[in-house]
Write a protein that holds these residues in place. Structure first.
Motif, PDB file in Angstrom:
ATOM      1  N   VAL A   1      -4.620  -4.680  -3.680  1.00 15.62           N
ATOM      2  CA  VAL A   1      -3.446  -5.019  -2.882  1.00 15.62           C
ATOM      3  C   VAL A   1      -2.513  -6.004  -3.581  1.00 15.62           C
ATOM      4  O   VAL A   1      -1.357  -6.156  -3.182  1.00 15.62           O
TER       5      VAL A   1
ATOM      6  N   PHE B   1      -5.921   3.877   7.246  1.00 19.97           N
ATOM      7  CA  PHE B   1      -4.803   2.936   7.176  1.00 19.97           C
ATOM      8  C   PHE B   1      -3.496   3.664   6.884  1.00 19.97           C
ATOM      9  O   PHE B   1      -2.464   3.392   7.486  1.00 19.97           O
ATOM     10  N   LYS B   2      -3.536   4.610   5.932  1.00 19.87           N
ATOM     11  CA  LYS B   2      -2.317   5.355   5.590  1.00 19.87           C
ATOM     12  C   LYS B   2      -1.824   6.158   6.790  1.00 19.87           C
ATOM     13  O   LYS B   2      -0.617   6.237   7.052  1.00 19.87           O
TER      14      LYS B   2
ATOM     15  N   GLU C   1       1.301   3.288  -3.160  1.00 21.11           N
ATOM     16  CA  GLU C   1       0.154   4.006  -3.710  1.00 21.11           C
ATOM     17  C   GLU C   1      -0.486   3.245  -4.871  1.00 21.11           C
ATOM     18  O   GLU C   1      -0.566   3.734  -5.999  1.00 21.11           O
TER      19      GLU C   1
ATOM     20  N   ASP D   1     -13.093   1.932   1.202  1.00 21.28           N
ATOM     21  CA  ASP D   1     -12.422   2.029  -0.090  1.00 21.28           C
ATOM     22  C   ASP D   1     -12.113   0.636  -0.611  1.00 21.28           C
ATOM     23  O   ASP D   1     -11.904  -0.310   0.157  1.00 21.28           O
TER      24      ASP D   1
ATOM     25  N   ASP E   1     -10.654   1.229   5.118  1.00 21.94           N
ATOM     26  CA  ASP E   1     -10.610   2.688   5.227  1.00 21.94           C
ATOM     27  C   ASP E   1      -9.193   3.097   4.862  1.00 21.94           C
ATOM     28  O   ASP E   1      -8.291   3.088   5.688  1.00 21.94           O
ATOM     29  N   TYR E   2      -8.993   3.460   3.614  1.00 20.55           N
ATOM     30  CA  TYR E   2      -7.647   3.706   3.102  1.00 20.55           C
ATOM     31  C   TYR E   2      -6.965   4.894   3.790  1.00 20.55           C
ATOM     32  O   TYR E   2      -5.784   4.843   4.118  1.00 20.55           O
TER      33      TYR E   2
ATOM     34  N   VAL F   1      -9.278  -1.302  -2.399  1.00 21.15           N
ATOM     35  CA  VAL F   1      -7.842  -1.123  -2.612  1.00 21.15           C
ATOM     36  C   VAL F   1      -7.272  -2.360  -3.294  1.00 21.15           C
ATOM     37  O   VAL F   1      -7.488  -3.492  -2.841  1.00 21.15           O
TER      38      VAL F   1
ATOM     39  N   CYS G   1      -8.318  -7.448  -4.315  1.00 19.87           N
ATOM     40  CA  CYS G   1      -8.687  -6.146  -3.760  1.00 19.87           C
ATOM     41  C   CYS G   1      -9.258  -6.347  -2.360  1.00 19.87           C
ATOM     42  O   CYS G   1      -9.874  -7.375  -2.062  1.00 19.87           O
TER      43      CYS G   1
ATOM     44  N   ILE H   1       0.821  -1.199   0.000  1.00 23.75           N
ATOM     45  CA  ILE H   1       0.000   0.000   0.000  1.00 23.75           C
ATOM     46  C   ILE H   1       0.859   1.254   0.000  1.00 23.75           C
ATOM     47  O   ILE H   1       0.448   2.288  -0.499  1.00 23.75           O
TER      48      ILE H   1
ATOM     49  N   ILE I   1      -6.922   2.566  -6.193  1.00 27.81           N
ATOM     50  CA  ILE I   1      -8.069   2.411  -5.305  1.00 27.81           C
ATOM     51  C   ILE I   1      -9.329   2.866  -6.045  1.00 27.81           C
ATOM     52  O   ILE I   1      -9.272   3.682  -6.971  1.00 27.81           O
ATOM     53  N   ASN I   2     -10.447   2.267  -5.641  1.00 31.03           N
ATOM     54  CA  ASN I   2     -11.778   2.654  -6.146  1.00 31.03           C
ATOM     55  C   ASN I   2     -11.827   2.743  -7.678  1.00 31.03           C
ATOM     56  O   ASN I   2     -11.458   1.782  -8.357  1.00 31.03           O
TER      57      ASN I   2
END
Length: 237
Positions: free
Chosen positions: A56, A73-74, A12, A52, A69-70, A54, A65, A9, A15-16
């Motif tokens: 992965v 998480f970040k 980057e 979201d 909650d992206y 994501v 995927c 992750i 996502i979505n």
């Protein structure tokens, strides 16, 4: 070497709506396997759960995927990275040098320093220095290092076993507690000592005030007696 979810992750990944594949292997927010679903369905599930989608594992067929909650998480991942860097920068390696035939008093003194370093959350590199014929008896160094490791075992563990390099032999001890824990204990102890000093100062002030009051009473002038004070109250004048 396997790549962790955090490492993936951090690059980057998509996502979505940035995900451009017809179907994905979907993983739920708690790691549950939902299975292969159409991308539209996966996006719909993400919206319904306010999460979201994501990607992965983009190299899988179909791509994997996960619902998460992206942003959260970040943020948490960045916090962990900062904490890790802070812990690494706070790691200090102290060094203690000993002679293979060290006397008992010096040994106890140096052992005390090692314990203090370890309790402070620092690693300690122990160096045995050989001179002259001592180099032919490495067992003296091994035995001394083993003895020291046993004596401080409550506060440190052997991270690097004894290793001889030229005229010296080294061993690294690692603290059993984190530096942050040691620092917290230090703050508690400092606060306790400060409270004790404040209590002692308050007691001293109270004692000084008591002594001043007692001194005032002792030095207070007595009332002078006049002629009338010496007369017998039963005698009629």
């Amino acid at each position: 070497m396997a790549t962790s979810l955090e490492d993936i992750i951090s690059n980057e990944l998509r996502i979505n709506e940035r995900i451009r594949v017809p179907e994905v292997r979907l993983v739920g927010p708690n790691g549950e396997q939902i299975g292969i679903v159409r991308l539209e369905q996966a996006l719909q599930l993400a919206r319904e759960h306010d999460l979201d989608l994501v990607e992965v594992a983009p190299g899988a067929r179909p791509p994997v995927c996960k619902l998460m909650d992206y942003g959260k998480f970040k943020y948490e991942n960045a916090q962990k990275a900062r904490e890790s860097r802070r812990n690494q920068s706070n790691t200090v390696i102290k060094e203690m040098k000993l002679r293979p035939k060290i006397d008992g008093h010096d040994y106890e003194t140096k052992k005390g320093h090692v314990v203090r370093f370890l309790r402070g959350g620092d690693k300690v590199k122990i160096t045995i220095m050989f001179r002259g014929r001592e180099q032919s008896r490495p067992e003296l160094g091994f035995n001394l290092l083993r003895r020291l490791a046993e004596d401080v075992s409550d506060d440190g563990v052997v991270e690097q076993s004894p290793k001889q390099e030229g005229r010296n032999m080294h061993m690294v001890l690692s603290p059993t507690r984190k530096k942050s824990d040691a620092r917290a204990d230090h703050e508690v102890e400092r606060a306790r000592k400060q409270a004790e000093r404040q209590a002692e100062a308050a007691a001293e002030k109270a004692e000084e005030a008591r002594l001043r009051e007692a001194s005032k009473k002792e030095t207070k002038p007595k009332k002078k007696r006049g002629p009338a004070d010496n007369m017998d109250p039963d005698i009629d004048v």
